[in-house]
Scaffold this motif. Structure first.
Motif, mmCIF file in Angstrom:
data_model
loop_
_atom_site.group_PDB
_atom_site.id
_atom_site.type_symbol
_atom_site.label_atom_id
_atom_site.label_comp_id
_atom_site.label_asym_id
_atom_site.label_seq_id
_atom_site.Cartn_x
_atom_site.Cartn_y
_atom_site.Cartn_z
ATOM 1 N N GLU A 245 0.849 -1.171 -0.020
ATOM 2 C CA GLU A 245 -0.035 -0.087 -0.028
ATOM 3 C C GLU A 245 0.940 1.206 -0.122
ATOM 4 O O GLU A 245 0.585 2.229 -0.684
ATOM 5 N N ASP A 264 -12.078 3.981 -3.274
ATOM 6 C CA ASP A 264 -10.748 3.388 -3.464
ATOM 7 C C ASP A 264 -10.000 3.306 -4.749
ATOM 8 O O ASP A 264 -10.699 3.021 -5.762
ATOM 9 N N TYR A 267 -9.486 0.994 -7.581
ATOM 10 C CA TYR A 267 -10.517 0.619 -8.358
ATOM 11 C C TYR A 267 -11.009 1.561 -9.362
ATOM 12 O O TYR A 267 -11.964 1.400 -10.208
ATOM 13 N N ARG A 312 -4.673 -15.128 -6.246
ATOM 14 C CA ARG A 312 -5.122 -14.044 -5.391
ATOM 15 C C ARG A 312 -4.135 -12.848 -5.466
ATOM 16 O O ARG A 312 -3.159 -12.846 -5.368
ATOM 17 N N THR A 317 -0.766 -3.705 3.958
ATOM 18 C CA THR A 317 -1.364 -2.367 4.210
ATOM 19 C C THR A 317 -0.165 -1.475 4.912
ATOM 20 O O THR A 317 0.921 -1.874 5.194
ATOM 21 N N ALA A 318 -0.600 0.112 4.824
ATOM 22 C CA ALA A 318 0.684 0.949 5.150
ATOM 23 C C ALA A 318 0.907 0.728 6.626
ATOM 24 O O ALA A 318 2.050 1.237 7.052
ATOM 25 N N GLY A 320 1.156 -2.266 7.794
ATOM 26 C CA GLY A 320 1.797 -3.601 8.319
ATOM 27 C C GLY A 320 0.771 -4.652 8.363
ATOM 28 O O GLY A 320 1.124 -5.997 8.826
ATOM 29 N N GLY A 321 -0.448 -4.538 8.100
ATOM 30 C CA GLY A 321 -1.516 -5.444 8.219
ATOM 31 C C GLY A 321 -1.656 -6.291 6.771
ATOM 32 O O GLY A 321 -0.978 -5.472 5.695
ATOM 33 N N ARG A 322 -2.365 -7.068 6.551
ATOM 34 C CA ARG A 322 -2.562 -7.759 5.264
ATOM 35 C C ARG A 322 -4.035 -7.758 5.100
ATOM 36 O O ARG A 322 -4.843 -8.067 5.859
ATOM 37 N N ARG A 323 -4.234 -7.639 3.698
ATOM 38 C CA ARG A 323 -5.757 -7.982 3.378
ATOM 39 C C ARG A 323 -5.891 -8.357 1.685
ATOM 40 O O ARG A 323 -5.088 -7.958 1.192
ATOM 41 N N ILE A 324 -6.883 -8.826 1.457
ATOM 42 C CA ILE A 324 -7.113 -9.297 0.234
ATOM 43 C C ILE A 324 -7.494 -7.917 -0.785
ATOM 44 O O ILE A 324 -8.246 -7.095 -0.308
ATOM 45 N N ASP A 326 -9.738 -7.642 -4.011
ATOM 46 C CA ASP A 326 -10.726 -8.370 -4.836
ATOM 47 C C ASP A 326 -10.752 -7.642 -5.954
ATOM 48 O O ASP A 326 -10.458 -6.341 -6.531
ATOM 49 N N ILE A 329 -16.908 -5.505 -7.792
ATOM 50 C CA ILE A 329 -18.099 -6.137 -8.165
ATOM 51 C C ILE A 329 -19.128 -4.961 -8.110
ATOM 52 O O ILE A 329 -19.094 -3.928 -7.129
ATOM 53 N N PHE B 42 -10.921 -3.767 8.021
ATOM 54 C CA PHE B 42 -10.825 -4.924 6.907
ATOM 55 C C PHE B 42 -9.747 -4.185 6.031
ATOM 56 O O PHE B 42 -8.633 -4.678 5.672
ATOM 57 N N HIS B 44 -7.610 -1.636 6.476
ATOM 58 C CA HIS B 44 -6.221 -1.682 6.770
ATOM 59 C C HIS B 44 -5.743 -2.976 7.207
ATOM 60 O O HIS B 44 -4.354 -2.773 8.076
ATOM 61 N N GLY B 45 -6.401 -4.021 7.320
ATOM 62 C CA GLY B 45 -5.585 -5.035 7.775
ATOM 63 C C GLY B 45 -5.424 -5.131 9.233
ATOM 64 O O GLY B 45 -4.584 -5.902 9.797
ATOM 65 N N THR B 48 -5.210 -8.471 11.231
ATOM 66 C CA THR B 48 -3.996 -9.353 11.066
ATOM 67 C C THR B 48 -2.985 -8.844 12.102
ATOM 68 O O THR B 48 -1.991 -9.772 12.169
ATOM 69 N N LEU B 49 -3.342 -7.538 12.727
ATOM 70 C CA LEU B 49 -2.325 -7.098 13.646
ATOM 71 C C LEU B 49 -2.614 -7.812 15.325
ATOM 72 O O LEU B 49 -1.716 -7.411 15.946
ATOM 73 N N LYS B 357 -14.913 -9.157 0.523
ATOM 74 C CA LYS B 357 -14.001 -8.316 0.042
ATOM 75 C C LYS B 357 -12.400 -8.529 0.401
ATOM 76 O O LYS B 357 -11.596 -8.638 -0.284
ATOM 77 N N TYR B 358 -12.518 -8.693 1.687
ATOM 78 C CA TYR B 358 -11.144 -8.338 2.434
ATOM 79 C C TYR B 358 -10.631 -9.747 3.028
ATOM 80 O O TYR B 358 -9.613 -9.689 3.471
#
Ligand code: SF4
Lengths: 337, 360
Positions: A245, A264, A267, A312, A317-318, A320-324, A326, A329, B42, B44-45, B48-49, B357-358
């Motif tokens: 990110e 976002d 997209y 996938r 993320t900025a 330090g988290g993670r996310r999908i 997608d 839609i 979601f 910012h994830g 997961t932290l 989505k996430y």
């Protein structure tokens, strides 16, 4: 021209149609193939592989900061051809015009189509104009189709991405999408945003000569934005894609507008950007070539192709988290391009 | 922009996440009441932290998701009336009503316009004097003041073709209702930022006094939410509940008196039906007698009939934290974002949509 707006007769095939072609299209698109005005354009071919693409443009508004539907229609098809590594050469242009459309606007749009074609080094060699009754179409729709030749045995397609490759983006995201949204009726925030509409074939040619074997995938992230294209690449190649990110380039004014509207930028549409999946060994060379060109001045590496999470797209993320990430839609912005 | 950047600082967030992890030695269940929080968590994830022992549960704070099916049907009824323009925020467009949606009605030729503010809806009314413009009034205390302001403006201008179908809901009564539900185990509430900007910390005081459950108001940037969660875990682990404000830069104890005044002038509290929570006393707003002319329900005599939510949809359970989206047997099979059954899968703030989505 006697009329100052389009009347149904401009599409009748009679005198007024002829006048429209003679006075507006021909001088603007001026080239030897078109000026023969035969039923089809006869073009010299060469032996090898041909790339062929078509796209329809229904953008509203027709004129926006950074361009109009005309240059968008030329650049869009030029870019689609260039993304297969082909050299775009010839375009066709089909116009569907609503009765009552101002001829002055048509002239301005045709002039920018011609200018965009000149800039991209392509010729508009075939065309068609239809006029439909008021209300049967929204002002003006343009379809462009185009052909180009693939030099040598280049193989550039979405299935080629492989683990270890770098993901390059040629510049800032969401400029076109947010410009269109901002221009929409009732929504003119005082934001300094401008469409990035541009032809990328020159840029692609220079990238290919810098790293003839290292470029695996090229895509222009138009509707659906960067996120959708990355998902398509991940699906087609069966590889995973990881993006960061904090390295995603977005102009301040654009990100402010996105924030305000809850959109976002991943997209939102772009019309002058490309995503390249490049062999890690060539990434720096390709990046350097991109950055030398004004159209790629903000190019950067936004992530990598991985063997993890096949098919996938995942974002670090900025914070330090993670996310999908997608596929989009049900459109964030209906009908933006 | 610079202003928010410090609340996205990776180091700060990592340190807050570390503090939360060290505090969270037992299972803790925190409800983020607001849909914008859910999406931000979601996006910012943030999950997961955080340690596995900490569950973040989404609450009834997505205005689209809690809109009762009968209200959605009323919007469709309005859109079908001759010479009417229904103006709505975009997120209502795809929400399934009984047998239709606004998106489908629009495709069938009904005049439904997406607007970005109530002022756009007013402009529509001015530009179309021979047609009735009805605004679909959905939302919490955040949107209610702007909608009230549009009614005051229409009143001042003597606009006779503008009205609002009022389906507004209030957050504090929903919290109260949640506490009364069985099967809902919550140890603390992350309270909504935007709503609190308007109503202020004071609005939760009586709820807190009654239930003595940890409550923290938080903003929407990652560090804001982590600060709120950190305060909550601290209160939960030390068993010292409090009502705190971790969003001091935007939220005061009194809230925004001007916005409250406009809201009070135009609306009064009324019973309201919530999807998943049923009817809650004094949890909604209705338009005061004085402005009855701008009340679409009265102007067009709309009397919403009770309507059943789609069979099998667990939105009600999801909205109240009694189940997670993947626990719904329709999730990902009969119900996907491309083909949604319940509002939680459609709304940009919906919990099912966020999971899909996430989090897949
Ligand atoms: S998955 Fe669909 S049907 Fe199930 S609770 Fe969510 S929105 Fe309702």
């Amino acid at each position: 021209m006697k009329n100052d707006t389009i009347v149904l007769d401009h599409g009748s095939g009679g005198l007024l149609s002829h006048e429209l072609t003679e006075k507006i299209m021909l001088p603007a698109f001026d080239n030897d193939v078109l000026s023969r005005l035969d039923d089809s354009a006869v073009i010299e071919s060469q032996k090898g592989r041909m790339a062929f693409s078509t796209d329809s443009f229904v953008v509203d508004p027709l004129f926006f900061p950074g361009g109009n539907i005309g240059d968008l229609a030329v650049n869009g098809t030029v870019n689609d051809i260039a993304m297969s590594g082909a050299v775009p050469l010839y375009l066709s242009a089909g116009l569907i015009i609503e009765e009552g459309f101002a001829i002055r606007d048509l002239e301005a749009i045709i002039a920018s189509m011609a200018a965009a074609a000149r800039q991209a080094g392509v010729s508009i060699v075939a065309g068609d104009t239809k006029v439909v009754p008021r209300g049967a179409a929204d002002k003006l729709f343009i379809n462009t189709s185009g052909v180009g030749w693939i030099v040598g045995d280049l193989e550039i397609n979405a299935a080629n991405a492989r683990a270890g490759d770098c993901v390059l983006l040629s510049g800032t995201m969401a400029d076109h999408g947010m410009t269109i949204l901002n221009q929409r009726e009732g929504l003119t925030f005082d934001a300094d945003v401008k469409s990035d509409s541009a032809a990328l074939n020159g840029l692609v040619a220079r990238m290919l000569s810098a790293a003839p074997d290292g470029i695996r995938v090229l895509r222009d992230p138009t509707r659906g934005g960067v996120a959708t294209v990355l998902n398509e690449i991940a699906l087609a190649s069966g590889a995973g894609i990881q993006i960061n990110e904090s390295s995603l380039p977005v102009r301040k004014s654009v990100s402010g507008l996105c924030e305000l509207l809850g959109i976002d930028p991943l997209y939102a549409a772009n019309e002058g950007k490309l995503i390249a999946i490049v062999d890690r060994a060539c990434a720096d060379a390709v990046l350097a070539v991109l950055r030398q060109d004004p159209l790629g001045a903000d190019a950067c590496i936004i992530g990598q192709v991985t063997a993890d999470h096949p098919g996938r797209v995942v974002m670090e993320t900025a914070i330090g988290g993670r996310r999908i990430v997608d596929m989009l839609i049900g459109g964030q912005l209906p009908r933006i391009c | 922009m610079e202003h928010t950047e410090q609340y996205r600082d990776g180091k700060l967030c990592a340190s807050l996440a570390g503090q939360i992890t060290s505090m969270c030695t037992e299972d803790m269940r925190i409800m983020e009441v607001c849909g914008t929080h859910t999406v931000s968590i979601f996006r910012h994830g943030i999950r997961t932290l955080l340690p596995r022992s900490l569950s973040l549960i989404s609450g009834p704070g997505c205005p689209v998701c809690v809109t009762d099916q009968a209200e959605l049907d009323a919007f469709i009824e309005i859109a079908n009336m001759p010479d009417t323009i229904l103006a709505t925020f975009g997120d209502l467009m795809r929400v399934p009503a009984t047998g239709s949606s606004l998106e489908k009605e629009k495709a069938r030729g009904k005049d439904i316009r997406m607007v970005y503010s109530t002022m756009d809806a007013l402009a529509l009314a001015r530009a179309n004097p021979d047609r009735q413009v009805v605004f679909a009034g959905v939302g919490f205390e955040t949107t209610a003041p702007t909608i009230a302001a549009s009614i005051l403006a229409a009143h001042a201008e003597n606009l006779s073709n503008y009205s609002v179908y009022c389906a507004h809901k209030l957050v504090p009564p929903a919290l109260e209702a949640l506490m009364g539900l069985s099967g809902v185990e919550i140890h603390g509430f992350l309270l909504p930022g935007h709503v609190s900007v308007i109503i202020g910390g004071q609005a939760y005081a009586s709820f807190f006094e009654k239930h003595r459950i940890p409550c923290v108001i938080a903003g929407f940037e990652p560090a804001d939410m982590l600060m709120g969660i950190q305060e909550l875990t601290e209160m939960i682990s030390s068993n010292t509940p409090g009502l705190e404000n971790a969003y001091g830069r935007a939220v005061s104890w009194q809230g925004n008196p001007r916005a409250q005044k406009v809201m009070d002038r135009v609306f009064k509290t009324a019973n309201a039906r919530w999807r998943g929570l049923g009817e809650i006393a004094k949890s909604g707003l209705s338009i005061r007698e004085e402005f009855a002319a701008f009340d679409a329900a009265r102007r067009f005599s709309i009397d919403p009939r009770p309507a059943a939510a789609p069979a099998g949809c667990a939105c009600g359970e999801v909205l109240t934290g009694r189940c997670l989206p993947p626990d719904c047997r329709l999730y990902g099979t009969a119900c996907t974002p491309a083909d949604p059954l319940g509002p939680c899968m459609v709304s940009s703030e919906g919990t099912c949509a966020a999971y899909w989505k996430y989090n897949r």
